[in-house]
Design an enzyme around this catalytic site. Structure first.
Site, PDB file in Angstrom:
ATOM      1  N   GLU A 174     119.177 -29.714  74.329  1.00 34.13           N
ATOM      2  CA  GLU A 174     120.177 -30.768  74.078  1.00 34.13           C
ATOM      3  C   GLU A 174     120.384 -31.043  72.584  1.00 34.13           C
ATOM      4  OE1 GLU A 174     118.947 -34.106  76.465  1.00 34.13           O
ATOM      5  OE2 GLU A 174     118.893 -32.911  78.300  1.00 34.13           O
ATOM      6  N   ASN A 215     118.787 -24.815  76.092  1.00 33.31           N
ATOM      7  CA  ASN A 215     119.102 -25.514  77.347  1.00 33.31           C
ATOM      8  C   ASN A 215     119.936 -26.767  77.045  1.00 33.31           C
ATOM      9  OD1 ASN A 215     118.526 -25.788  80.251  1.00 33.31           O
ATOM     10  ND2 ASN A 215     117.312 -27.590  79.703  1.00 33.31           N
ATOM     11  N   HIS A 251     123.978 -30.990  85.702  1.00 36.63           N
ATOM     12  CA  HIS A 251     123.918 -32.329  86.309  1.00 36.63           C
ATOM     13  C   HIS A 251     125.353 -32.755  86.606  1.00 36.63           C
ATOM     14  CE1 HIS A 251     119.659 -32.930  85.585  1.00 36.63           C
ATOM     15  NE2 HIS A 251     119.809 -32.568  84.333  1.00 36.63           N
ATOM     16  N   GLU A 279     118.814 -27.373  85.984  1.00 38.52           N
ATOM     17  CA  GLU A 279     118.513 -28.754  86.398  1.00 38.52           C
ATOM     18  C   GLU A 279     119.563 -29.270  87.379  1.00 38.52           C
ATOM     19  OE1 GLU A 279     117.846 -31.355  83.015  1.00 38.52           O
ATOM     20  OE2 GLU A 279     116.806 -29.804  81.883  1.00 38.52           O
ATOM     21  N   ASP A 281     121.739 -31.008  89.960  1.00 40.23           N
ATOM     22  CA  ASP A 281     121.845 -32.084  90.951  1.00 40.23           C
ATOM     23  C   ASP A 281     123.282 -32.590  90.952  1.00 40.23           C
ATOM     24  OD1 ASP A 281     121.779 -33.726  88.655  1.00 40.23           O
ATOM     25  OD2 ASP A 281     119.771 -34.489  89.067  1.00 40.23           O
TER      26      ASP A 281
HETATM   27  O1  G3I Z   1     105.177 -42.087  80.811  1.00 37.85           O
HETATM   28  C1  G3I Z   1     105.435 -43.301  81.492  1.00 37.85           C
HETATM   29  C2  G3I Z   1     104.276 -43.689  82.340  1.00 37.85           C
HETATM   30  O2  G3I Z   1     103.165 -43.894  81.524  1.00 37.85           O
HETATM   31  C3  G3I Z   1     104.632 -44.921  83.172  1.00 37.85           C
HETATM   32  O3  G3I Z   1     103.602 -45.146  84.091  1.00 37.85           O
HETATM   33  C4  G3I Z   1     105.943 -44.729  83.923  1.00 37.85           C
HETATM   34  C5  G3I Z   1     106.376 -45.984  84.651  1.00 37.85           C
HETATM   35  O4  G3I Z   1     107.693 -45.863  85.081  1.00 37.85           O
HETATM   36  O5  G3I Z   1     106.951 -44.349  83.026  1.00 37.85           O
HETATM   37  C6  G3I Z   1     106.632 -43.132  82.395  1.00 37.85           C
HETATM   38  O6  G3I Z   1     107.661 -42.568  81.640  1.00 37.85           O
HETATM   39  C7  G3I Z   1     108.827 -42.149  82.342  1.00 37.85           C
HETATM   40  C8  G3I Z   1     108.820 -40.649  82.475  1.00 37.85           C
HETATM   41  O7  G3I Z   1     110.063 -40.212  82.999  1.00 37.85           O
HETATM   42  C9  G3I Z   1     107.718 -40.116  83.387  1.00 37.85           C
HETATM   43  O8  G3I Z   1     107.844 -40.640  84.669  1.00 37.85           O
HETATM   44  C10 G3I Z   1     109.993 -42.620  81.521  1.00 37.85           C
HETATM   45  O9  G3I Z   1     110.055 -44.036  81.545  1.00 37.85           O
HETATM   46  C11 G3I Z   1     111.266 -42.039  82.060  1.00 37.85           C
HETATM   47  O10 G3I Z   1     112.330 -42.345  81.155  1.00 37.85           O
HETATM   48  C12 G3I Z   1     111.137 -40.533  82.170  1.00 37.85           C
HETATM   49  O11 G3I Z   1     112.358 -40.037  82.663  1.00 37.85           O
HETATM   50  C13 G3I Z   1     112.531 -38.642  82.590  1.00 37.85           C
HETATM   51  C14 G3I Z   1     113.658 -38.324  81.622  1.00 37.85           C
HETATM   52  O12 G3I Z   1     113.903 -36.925  81.617  1.00 37.85           O
HETATM   53  C15 G3I Z   1     113.363 -38.774  80.207  1.00 37.85           C
HETATM   54  O13 G3I Z   1     114.475 -38.559  79.396  1.00 37.85           O
HETATM   55  C16 G3I Z   1     112.896 -38.150  83.977  1.00 37.85           C
HETATM   56  O14 G3I Z   1     111.758 -38.319  84.844  1.00 37.85           O
HETATM   57  C17 G3I Z   1     113.300 -36.681  83.933  1.00 37.85           C
HETATM   58  O15 G3I Z   1     113.836 -36.309  85.164  1.00 37.85           O
HETATM   59  C18 G3I Z   1     114.365 -36.475  82.868  1.00 37.85           C
HETATM   60  O16 G3I Z   1     114.662 -35.118  82.805  1.00 37.85           O
HETATM   61  C19 G3I Z   1     115.700 -34.728  81.884  1.00 37.85           C
HETATM   62  C20 G3I Z   1     115.327 -33.353  81.351  1.00 37.85           C
HETATM   63  O17 G3I Z   1     114.028 -33.361  80.809  1.00 37.85           O
HETATM   64  C21 G3I Z   1     116.346 -32.879  80.314  1.00 37.85           C
HETATM   65  N1  G3I Z   1     117.698 -32.924  80.867  1.00 37.85           N
HETATM   66  C22 G3I Z   1     118.091 -34.209  81.461  1.00 37.85           C
HETATM   67  C23 G3I Z   1     117.079 -34.637  82.532  1.00 37.85           C
HETATM   68  C24 G3I Z   1     117.518 -35.926  83.217  1.00 37.85           C
HETATM   69  O18 G3I Z   1     117.551 -36.982  82.310  1.00 37.85           O
END
Ligand code: G3I
Length: 372
Positions: A174, A215, A251, A279, A281
């Protein structure tokens, strides 16, 4: 035509073909043999059907669920031939304190993949998001040389840790805005655009056999962003930078038209690059109406058809399975239902559409006519 295909039809279509998972190409060094305890995937599973076209079908994996939910774990093993860590290879997870690595969750996922004859997409080395707090705090006052050294150490250390175990790495993720300009990240601000080529060179030095990908999202559509990425990767190839492929995140949202993804996969592959859908969906507004569900089915079907039609398209990866676990509702309030399994981990019409599309395509290219 109904998209609710009865399982019996699919089974009949593939009976006799077996459930053998094909190797994805001689160029990739298979991970070291691990004790194998898995059962063969059912003949009508996504992974068995995809193997008949030489295609890897993957999913993002939530490693917390993998450890805690038997149903999730069984689906992950039986339906998919590739896995991507949804979060646990990201920098904030692997180096929460500067100089102290925590590979535990990612190592468990790699072990799971080896036990289940799955290949791993590494995700992701250089990104503007999910950086460790120590880095975000310190970066603004660092000199370019200091920041470059930290980035190089991160890339080299992570790729070295997983050397020989990663099929495709998302090296840079990105880096562009939707208007085709480079994203104003700390990497661009401090290091200039050369950080992209540097990252690919460092990753290649650390694991020369891994396939290295750029990516991004919204590059499924022809427009300023996909044109800018096209120019970037064309330039990288021309300069001999070790880039192997481009990942199209895919996405989608039913409120927008379907992308001209086939056109984009084809034009990037003509540069001599692999491509992958990384990715996938298809989100929609909730509650889902029949019209929207049809649009979601069309989104999954056409994106898979596009990958199947392009020989350089190595893998089709959905961004998780199970609507209860998707990233979508947290980021797009009021939207969801984006994955191929419902809130109770039951397959949705979107799943059946992928199954049907794979069954129809089986055999071309296939075991004796592999993707490349
Ligand atoms: O790390 C903390 C954890 O300590 C805490 O317990 C938990 C409570 O909710 O939050 C955790 O962090 C979260 C993390 O996912 C792990 O679950 C973040 O708040 C959350 O923002 C994060 O979201 C991820 C996101 O990327 C971050 O930008 C999504 O799961 C994940 O699906 C998403 O994936 C991205 C790809 O990497 C890149 N392309 C877009 C895609 C969708 O946004």
């Amino acid at each position: 035509m109904s998209f609710r295909l009865r399982a019996g039809l699919i089974t009949t279509a593939v009976i006799g073909a077996g459930a053998v998972i094909l190797s994805q190409g001689a160029a990739f060094a298979a991970p070291p043999a691990a004790p194998s305890h898995h059962s063969p995937a059912p003949a009508d599973s996504l992974r068995s059907l995809a193997a008949q076209s030489g295609l890897r079908i993957g999913t993002a994996i939530n490693t917390d669920l993998l450890a805690s939910n038997d149903q999730y774990r069984a689906i992950a093993a039986s339906q998919f031939s590739s896995v991507t860590p949804e979060n646990v290879m990201k920098w904030e997870v692997v180096e929460p304190t500067q100089g102290t690595y925590d590979w535990a969750a990612a190592d468990r996922l790699v072990a799971f993949a080896q036990q289940n004859d799955q290949l791993v997409r590494g995700h992701t080395l250089v990104w503007h998001s999910q950086l460790p707090a120590w880095l975000t705090a310190a970066a603004p006052s660092m000199t370019p040389d200091q920041l470059r050294a930290i980035l190089k150490k991160h890339v080299v250390d992570e790729v070295t840790h997983f050397k020989g175990k990663i099929w495709q790495w998302d090296v840079v993720n990105e880096a562009f805005n939707d208007d085709g300009t480079l994203r104003d990240s700390i990497w661009l601000q401090k290091l200039g655009p050369g950080y992209i080529a540097d990252a690919f060179r460092w990753a290649h030095q650390a694991d020369p056999k891994a396939l290295l990908f750029y990516n991004d999202y919204n590059i499924e559509f022809t427009g300023p962003k996909s044109n800018a990425v096209y120019q970037l990767v064309q330039d990288l190839k021309a300069r001999g930078v070790p880039i192997d492929g481009v990942g199209f995140q895919t996405h989608l949202d039913t409120q927008y038209p379907l992308p001209d993804l086939l056109n984009n996969l084809q034009r990037f592959s003509k540069l001599g690059l692999k491509v992958a859908e990384t990715e996938v969906d298809v989100r929609t507004t909730l509650p889902v109406t029949p019209v929207e569900q049809n649009a979601q089915v069309a989104g999954y079907t056409t994106t898979l058809q596009a990958c199947l039609a392009v020989r350089a398209c190595l893998s089709y990866t959905v961004w998780g399975f199970g609507d209860a676990y998707s990233w979508v509702p947290g980021v797009f309030p009021g939207e969801g239902a984006a994955t191929i399994y419902d809130e109770n981990l039951q397959p949705k019409p979107e799943y059946t559409a992928l199954q049907q599309t794979l069954a129809l395509a089986a055999g071309t290219p296939g075991r004796n006519n592999p993707r490349r």
